[in-house]
Design a protein around this motif. Structure first.
Motif, PDB file in Angstrom:
ATOM      1  N   LEU A  90      17.508  42.802  64.022  1.00  0.00           N
ATOM      2  CA  LEU A  90      18.548  42.385  63.455  1.00  0.00           C
ATOM      3  C   LEU A  90      18.339  41.556  63.819  1.00  0.00           C
ATOM      4  CD1 LEU A  90      21.154  41.899  62.844  1.00  0.00           C
ATOM      5  CD2 LEU A  90      20.963  42.573  62.680  1.00  0.00           C
ATOM      6  N   VAL A  91      18.394  40.219  63.793  1.00  0.00           N
ATOM      7  CA  VAL A  91      18.633  39.342  63.376  1.00  0.00           C
ATOM      8  C   VAL A  91      19.160  38.405  64.128  1.00  0.00           C
ATOM      9  CG1 VAL A  91      20.260  38.437  63.788  1.00  0.00           C
ATOM     10  CG2 VAL A  91      21.206  39.660  63.071  1.00  0.00           C
ATOM     11  N   HIS A  92      18.947  37.624  64.581  1.00  0.00           N
ATOM     12  CA  HIS A  92      18.952  36.370  64.932  1.00  0.00           C
ATOM     13  C   HIS A  92      19.027  36.565  66.393  1.00  0.00           C
ATOM     14  CE1 HIS A  92      21.082  33.661  62.556  1.00  0.00           C
ATOM     15  NE2 HIS A  92      21.924  33.830  63.320  1.00  0.00           N
ATOM     16  N   LYS A  93      19.167  35.640  67.312  1.00  0.00           N
ATOM     17  CA  LYS A  93      18.675  36.118  68.604  1.00  0.00           C
ATOM     18  C   LYS A  93      19.175  35.607  69.801  1.00  0.00           C
ATOM     19  CE  LYS A  93      15.408  36.532  65.750  1.00  0.00           C
ATOM     20  NZ  LYS A  93      14.577  37.284  65.029  1.00  0.00           N
ATOM     21  N   SER A  94      19.605  36.202  70.587  1.00  0.00           N
ATOM     22  CA  SER A  94      20.114  35.783  71.871  1.00  0.00           C
ATOM     23  C   SER A  94      21.519  36.811  71.701  1.00  0.00           C
ATOM     24  CB  SER A  94      20.871  34.364  71.909  1.00  0.00           C
ATOM     25  OG  SER A  94      21.479  33.947  72.652  1.00  0.00           O
ATOM     26  N   ARG A  95      22.492  36.983  72.494  1.00  0.00           N
ATOM     27  CA  ARG A  95      23.184  38.149  72.304  1.00  0.00           C
ATOM     28  C   ARG A  95      23.625  37.902  71.036  1.00  0.00           C
ATOM     29  NH1 ARG A  95      27.764  40.525  75.058  1.00  0.00           N
ATOM     30  NH2 ARG A  95      28.591  38.948  75.259  1.00  0.00           N
ATOM     31  N   MET A 308      14.451  30.704  61.349  1.00  0.00           N
ATOM     32  CA  MET A 308      14.769  32.238  61.614  1.00  0.00           C
ATOM     33  C   MET A 308      14.694  32.923  59.963  1.00  0.00           C
ATOM     34  SD  MET A 308      15.040  34.740  63.435  1.00  0.00           S
ATOM     35  CE  MET A 308      15.549  36.309  63.560  1.00  0.00           C
ATOM     36  N   GLU A 309      13.857  33.862  59.764  1.00  0.00           N
ATOM     37  CA  GLU A 309      13.905  34.542  58.717  1.00  0.00           C
ATOM     38  C   GLU A 309      14.373  35.921  58.788  1.00  0.00           C
ATOM     39  OE1 GLU A 309      10.902  31.664  56.156  1.00  0.00           O
ATOM     40  OE2 GLU A 309       9.971  33.431  57.202  1.00  0.00           O
ATOM     41  N   ASP A 310      14.480  36.521  59.965  1.00  0.00           N
ATOM     42  CA  ASP A 310      15.117  37.762  60.122  1.00  0.00           C
ATOM     43  C   ASP A 310      16.392  37.953  59.892  1.00  0.00           C
ATOM     44  OD1 ASP A 310      12.166  38.209  60.980  1.00  0.00           O
ATOM     45  OD2 ASP A 310      12.868  38.876  62.974  1.00  0.00           O
ATOM     46  N   VAL A 311      16.791  39.207  59.267  1.00  0.00           N
ATOM     47  CA  VAL A 311      18.298  39.517  59.164  1.00  0.00           C
ATOM     48  C   VAL A 311      18.496  40.951  59.644  1.00  0.00           C
ATOM     49  CG1 VAL A 311      20.140  39.592  57.483  1.00  0.00           C
ATOM     50  CG2 VAL A 311      18.540  37.842  57.295  1.00  0.00           C
ATOM     51  N   CYS A 312      19.200  41.044  60.758  1.00  0.00           N
ATOM     52  CA  CYS A 312      19.775  42.265  61.194  1.00  0.00           C
ATOM     53  C   CYS A 312      21.016  42.491  60.485  1.00  0.00           C
ATOM     54  CB  CYS A 312      19.746  42.518  62.626  1.00  0.00           C
ATOM     55  SG  CYS A 312      18.274  42.600  63.351  1.00  0.00           S
ATOM     56  N   PHE A 313      21.319  43.948  60.200  1.00  0.00           N
ATOM     57  CA  PHE A 313      22.759  44.044  59.754  1.00  0.00           C
ATOM     58  C   PHE A 313      23.159  45.518  60.056  1.00  0.00           C
ATOM     59  CE2 PHE A 313      21.086  46.891  56.169  1.00  0.00           C
ATOM     60  CZ  PHE A 313      20.079  46.258  55.969  1.00  0.00           C
ATOM     61  N   TYR A 314      24.456  45.928  60.216  1.00  0.00           N
ATOM     62  CA  TYR A 314      24.939  47.073  60.230  1.00  0.00           C
ATOM     63  C   TYR A 314      26.204  47.354  59.561  1.00  0.00           C
ATOM     64  CZ  TYR A 314      27.453  45.328  64.349  1.00  0.00           C
ATOM     65  OH  TYR A 314      28.268  44.790  65.069  1.00  0.00           O
ATOM     66  N   HIS A 315      26.286  48.682  59.108  1.00  0.00           N
ATOM     67  CA  HIS A 315      27.723  48.811  58.307  1.00  0.00           C
ATOM     68  C   HIS A 315      28.020  50.296  58.518  1.00  0.00           C
ATOM     69  CE1 HIS A 315      26.915  45.758  55.026  1.00  0.00           C
ATOM     70  NE2 HIS A 315      25.640  45.995  55.681  1.00  0.00           N
ATOM     71  N   TRP A 316      29.242  50.323  59.335  1.00  0.00           N
ATOM     72  CA  TRP A 316      29.699  51.663  59.881  1.00  0.00           C
ATOM     73  C   TRP A 316      31.476  51.465  59.643  1.00  0.00           C
ATOM     74  CZ3 TRP A 316      27.853  56.622  60.608  1.00  0.00           C
ATOM     75  CH2 TRP A 316      28.680  57.407  60.739  1.00  0.00           C
ATOM     76  N   ALA A 339      15.289  38.078  52.290  1.00  0.00           N
ATOM     77  CA  ALA A 339      15.924  38.930  53.220  1.00  0.00           C
ATOM     78  C   ALA A 339      17.230  39.043  53.450  1.00  0.00           C
ATOM     79  CB  ALA A 339      15.386  38.465  54.772  1.00  0.00           C
ATOM     80  N   LYS A 340      17.960  37.870  53.274  1.00  0.00           N
ATOM     81  CA  LYS A 340      19.435  37.923  53.110  1.00  0.00           C
ATOM     82  C   LYS A 340      19.877  38.639  51.930  1.00  0.00           C
ATOM     83  CE  LYS A 340      20.085  33.316  55.375  1.00  0.00           C
ATOM     84  NZ  LYS A 340      20.589  31.860  55.131  1.00  0.00           N
ATOM     85  N   PHE A 341      19.161  38.683  50.757  1.00  0.00           N
ATOM     86  CA  PHE A 341      19.655  38.988  49.510  1.00  0.00           C
ATOM     87  C   PHE A 341      19.524  40.863  49.770  1.00  0.00           C
ATOM     88  CE2 PHE A 341      18.813  41.273  45.610  1.00  0.00           C
ATOM     89  CZ  PHE A 341      19.850  40.658  44.622  1.00  0.00           C
ATOM     90  N   ALA A 342      18.392  41.179  50.165  1.00  0.00           N
ATOM     91  CA  ALA A 342      18.146  42.635  50.684  1.00  0.00           C
ATOM     92  C   ALA A 342      19.222  43.148  51.534  1.00  0.00           C
ATOM     93  CB  ALA A 342      16.572  43.031  51.205  1.00  0.00           C
ATOM     94  N   SER A 343      19.487  42.308  52.527  1.00  0.00           N
ATOM     95  CA  SER A 343      20.489  43.061  53.745  1.00  0.00           C
ATOM     96  C   SER A 343      21.925  42.890  53.160  1.00  0.00           C
ATOM     97  CB  SER A 343      20.628  42.115  54.929  1.00  0.00           C
ATOM     98  OG  SER A 343      20.946  40.882  54.503  1.00  0.00           O
ATOM     99  N   LYS A 344      21.976  42.347  52.139  1.00  0.00           N
ATOM    100  CA  LYS A 344      23.428  42.600  51.262  1.00  0.00           C
ATOM    101  C   LYS A 344      23.466  43.634  50.264  1.00  0.00           C
ATOM    102  CE  LYS A 344      26.915  39.512  48.821  1.00  0.00           C
ATOM    103  NZ  LYS A 344      26.807  40.565  47.589  1.00  0.00           N
ATOM    104  N   VAL A 345      22.398  43.648  49.436  1.00  0.00           N
ATOM    105  CA  VAL A 345      22.327  44.440  48.357  1.00  0.00           C
ATOM    106  C   VAL A 345      21.921  45.894  48.609  1.00  0.00           C
ATOM    107  CG1 VAL A 345      21.198  44.993  45.990  1.00  0.00           C
ATOM    108  CG2 VAL A 345      21.682  42.584  46.926  1.00  0.00           C
TER     109      VAL A 345
END
Length: 574
Positions: A90-95, A308-316, A339-345
């Motif tokens: 996920l996503v970006h990095k550091s806490r 940075m081109e990684d994207v982490c996401f979670y939906h609950w 990556a941003k598009f896929a993490s949204k769609v």
């Protein structure tokens, strides 16, 4: 006279050559043409997907790409590990601004990082603000913790800031070790919260060195922060090794309020230590622990730092689908937009499909979401209009049957991976590696009648055979695919400390599945409390280990602790 003229001509030529050399050096180092050729993009050009800013030249409609185009890495030393199989991330990095990552949709969070942090930042550690003795809250600036996995505020949507906060306290040493207490910032009846040895203190610390009313914690509405204040205790209150009580220790005057953040340790007397954990309301709604960590440090090539081109996401839960949640990692190449598009769609598409009652009931009754995940990947790929950008996609769909049973099923394209631990402690491979050199991709291409040629390890310069996006590449070579691998559904046994680990290849290139599981076990054994071994702490620890092992790519980690949720409840104490 003729010799003098020849000497003059030779001297003039030497001066001209020297001048020409100086001009060439200036052009190479300063690149002044950038200021003359910059212009506004036309309407036609705006319809064309942008390539990452780090690529100097415009993509060429041929099979030749700049070497910077392939950001997936060419490290194949781990070929025998998890990817075939090799381990994960996920996503970006550091806490992650815990969490990880950037976009907020309803009760969901998506995080990605565009910036690059200083080399001096230690990923996974909490950066404490310098605490001066007797410094008041008004003089302090809000602390930013764990800049290794936490997103800096300037990269977080304002919607992420949740004004409803939950404070969780756990005694990690002293006579009351193991005691836990939680309170919501909206519960005015329970606030301010007092810590002391005897009633009417709210949190009772059975320690003779603790005063009857020792310290107080309150929610400051003005700055939306939790604050700690010594109440004139006899033996003082210490926050992270610094006393916060009144300088006149014998006066019994109250000290100034001091901001506390997640990860702080409060010491009452000399023996009783209280660990602080703070969650937002959205985090409280997730029925298990979630930790996101990311490191935007990319491989340095030619002195340039890649974004940075990684994207982490979670939906609950998923919007309108209370029993389902989605957790994922997308690793972009050629840019971050795909990556941003896929993490949204992807989450939106899965939520739309599951809004059909019949399809939702089929998943619950058959315990299989294969058709849902396959359809979601197909629709996402169809809607993507990225010709020179693409991304991996690894998603874990988690659902509950309403009877305290949880299930998980994974789908992926690319080399970002997911593993889970089984009831007997052994890893369960939830994804399939889709690099060109992997065994599964070689077989797939052979079955299509288009096998790899001898020595061929890349297609059109890319080391991935499956991805979302990259429409131009797929038009050039039919061996590329966006068909996802879909795992079997796994029943989550929460009684045996089940967890899932998703990560981009930045982690798996340097840490195998077996090593990752060993690191998780070692980290938890070293922790003296439940909160110290929380999902976000584990994610940060794994990220720090990957960086120690000199990972050469952007790295994102998403850790789900299915056993931890009941022990870190954010509900008010009765």
């Amino acid at each position: 006279m003729s010799m003098a003229m020849v000497d003059n001509i030779v001297g003039l030529l030497l001066l001209l050559m020297l001048l020409l050399i100086l001009i060439l050096v200036f052009l190479i180092t300063c690149k002044p043409w950038r200021f003359f050729f910059s212009r506004s993009r036309t309407a036609a050009e705006l319809e064309r997907p942008l390539v990452s800013d780090v690529v100097d030249q415009t993509p060429n409609p041929s099979t030749e790409f700049p070497r910077d185009y392939d950001l997936e890495g060419a490290c194949y030393q781990n070929e025998g590990h998890f990817r075939s199989p090799r381990t994960h991330g996920l996503v970006h990095k550091s806490r992650v601004a815990a969490t990880a990552p950037n976009l907020v949709q309803g009760d969901s969070l998506a995080v990605d990082v565009i910036s690059d942090y200083s080399e001096d930042v230690l990923i996974g550690q909490t950066l404490k603000r310098p605490t001066l003795k007797h410094q008041s809250v008004a003089e302090k600036s809000p602390a930013k913790e764990n800049l290794g996995h936490e997103v800096c505020p300037e990269y977080v949507s304002k919607d992420v800031v949740d004004q409803i906060s939950c404070l969780i306290l756990e005694a990690i040493s002293g006579p009351s070790r193991g005691l836990r207490y939680s309170v919501l910032s909206t519960n005015s009846k329970k606030l301010p919260l007092t810590l002391g040895r005897i009633p009417p203190s709210d949190v009772l610390i059975k320690d003779s060195e603790v005063s009857g009313k020792h310290a107080m914690i309150n929610w400051n509405l003005n700055n939306s922060r939790w604050e700690l204040r010594d109440m004139g205790s006899l033996n003082g209150t210490i926050l992270n090794s610094e006393p916060i009580n009144h300088p006149d220790t014998g006066s019994r005057h109250w000290g100034e309020p001091v901001v506390i953040v997640s990860g702080d340790v409060i010491t009452l007397g000399t023996a009783s230590k209280i660990y602080v954990h703070i969650k937002s309301q959205r985090e409280c709604e997730i029925p298990f622990g979630v930790g996101v960590a990311a490191d935007p440090m990319a491989l340095r090539r030619g002195g340039r730092k890649f974004p940075m081109e990684d994207v982490c996401f979670y939906h609950w839960p998923l919007p309108g689908i209370n029993q389902f949640g989605l957790f994922g990692v997308c690793d972009g190449h050629g840019g971050a937009e795909a990556a941003k598009f896929a993490s949204k769609v992807l989450p939106e598409t899965i939520a739309t499909i599951l809004s059909d009652t019949q399809k939702r009931e089929e998943v619950l009754s058959l315990c299989d979401a294969s058709n849902i995940l396959r359809d979601a990947f197909f629709q996402t790929e169809t809607s993507m209009n990225y010709y020179y950008e693409g991304c991996t996609a690894t998603v874990l769909l988690v659902w509950t049957d309403g009877a305290e049973n949880f299930f998980a099923q994974c789908a992926n394209v690319g080399d970002s991976a997911c593993v889970m631990n089984s009831a007997n402690g052994k890893p369960i491979k939830m994804t399939e590696d889709h690099r060109v050199v992997s065994h599964t991709e070689r077989l797939r291409m052979e079955e299509r009648g288009e096998p790899l040629r001898d020595g061929e390890t890349r297609l059109c310069g890319l080391n991935l055979a499956r991805m979302l996006g990259d429409k131009f590449l797929k038009e050039q070579d039919a061996r590329f695919s966006s068909e996802p691998f879909i795992s079997q559904a796994v029943h989550i046994d929460r009684a045996n400390g089940t967890y899932a680990l998703l990560a981009s290849d930045g982690l798996w290139d340097v840490i195998s599945t077996k090593k990752a599981f060993q690191l998780v076990l070692q980290f938890r054994e070293r922790c003296s409390s439940v909160l110290e071994s929380s999902a976000e702490k584990v994610a940060n620890f794994l990220l720090s280990e990957a960086r120690t092992m000199r990972t050469k790519d952007n790295t994102s980690v998403l850790f789900l602790d299915f056993d931890n949720w009941s022990r870190t409840s954010c509900k008010d104490e009765p």
